[in-house]
Design an enzyme around this catalytic site. Structure first.
Site, PDB file in Angstrom:
ATOM      1  CD  GLU A  90      -1.271  -0.177   3.800  1.00 13.97           C
ATOM      2  OE1 GLU A  90      -1.808   1.024   4.164  1.00 13.97           O
ATOM      3  OE2 GLU A  90      -1.344  -1.305   4.236  1.00 13.97           O
ATOM      4  CB  CYS A 331       1.614   2.338   8.738  1.00 16.50           C
ATOM      5  SG  CYS A 331       2.796   1.048   8.258  1.00 16.50           S
TER       6      CYS A 331
END
Length: 347
Positions: A90, A331
């Site tokens: 990501e 995150c």
């Protein structure tokens, strides 16, 4: 060999090794990293014979946008990229007044085990190649139609645990023959891999080093950051002082505030003590809760109190602006949710 993971010098040397002239390496490098192209068959500057040779003998890494999410709060964009081996990573693109900042991943997963981080819950799967890091930047720029001005290595993974590939990434992304991003606009975030901090200081590159600190006390830090069991606070701060003195750069300390765990008066006093005289900046971060870490974030009044007390000791402090809260932009959160869903469907 993954050709778009090679630095300019490596590409030139490779061209010479196969009987070509070195300038062909520069042409290929600029094709990938200035023009952000990916298909060797379209590189018409090269003779057909060389194109055919490369198509047969080298690999070009490509990513695919698996999913994209846009925040309705602040227009933050979250990308899930599908790698060639079907792993997912990501990245986040965040808009600020000073430009577009990209937060990218350096590993698939992470082995560091920080308690409040979603990226590490499945452990480390593998390192990313330089091209896989670079392509996160290029694909976001292509999708957004904008150039990224700042890069943060603060996505999934520990950058200093993938040291060689990260150094190559920095070399490539900074090259004036390629994307030419200033190293001063790049931040590398680490949980504190002490030997690699010393190595990084010797590289003599003007990036910003960011340390995930989160507690000034060894025993408290060990509870939330396993790296603290290997390297003590004394060792970490010593390495930071060496880095700052060697590079003449200010260090940023990331400090996630967790109610009644690291926001107490004794925490503030110890922070003042260990950071005294160090050229540094503290970034206070309100905790983003995840299901595996059931703790509360400090309330706003307490966050302001911590900031005020640290300011009194002449320590520069900011409170991180939360971005993309409605799309799990922190995150590892979104990737973990998607991979869990994929795995559940496979069962």
């Amino acid at each position: 060999m993954e050709i778009n993971s090679l630095t300019l010098d490596e590409l030139k040397n490779y061209m010479v090794s196969i009987g070509e002239r070195a300038f062909r390496g520069e042409q290929i490098f600029s094709y990938f990293h200035r023009n952000k192209k990916i298909k060797i068959e379209d590189l018409n500057l090269l003779p057909e014979k060389l194109r055919n040779y490369l198509e047969t003998n080298v690999k070009v890494n490509e990513l695919e946008i698996y999913k994209k999410f846009t925040s309705q709060i602040d227009n933050t964009k979250k990308y899930l990229f599908l790698l060639e081996d079907m792993n997912i990573i990501e990245s986040v693109a965040m808009e600020y007044n000073h430009g577009l900042t990209a937060c990218i991943s350096t590993q698939v997963g992470c082995k560091m085990g920080c308690a409040f981080c979603a990226s590490t819950k499945e452990g480390l799967i593998r390192n990313l190649t330089p091209a896989e890091m670079i392509n996160q930047i290029y694909m976001m720029e292509e999708d957004l139609g904008k150039n990224i001005s700042n890069i943060v290595l603060m996505g999934s993974g520990e950058p200093l645990d993938n040291y060689e590939s990260v150094m190559k990434f920095l070399n490539i992304i900074h090259s004036e023959k390629g994307h030419n991003i200033s190293l001063r606009n790049i931040t590398l975030s680490t949980c504190g891999v002490v030997p690699k901090i010393y190595d990084l200081a010797k590289e003599d590159i003007p990036i910003t080093l960011s340390i995930s600190l989160h507690s000034p006390f060894d025993e408290d830090r060990k509870k939330i950051m396993p790296i603290a069991k290997k390297y003590s606070m004394e060792e970490l701060i010593k390495a930071c002082r060496d880095y700052s003195e060697t590079t003449n750069r200010r260090i940023t300390f990331e400090y996630t505030l967790i109610q009644n765990i690291n926001d107490r008066d004794e925490d503030i006093s110890e922070l003042k003590r260990i950071l005294k005289g160090l050229k540094c900046h503290i970034n206070l971060i309100p905790l983003n809760p995840i299901k595996e870490f059931r703790k509360d974030r400090s309330n706003r009044d307490n966050i302001e109190r911590v900031k005020k007390e640290l300011n009194k000791a002449n320590i520069n402090v900011t409170i991180r602006r939360e971005m993309g809260g409605d799309i799990s932009a922190s995150c590892g959160q979104l990737r973990r949710a998607v991979t869990e869903d994929i795995n559940n469907k496979r069962v």
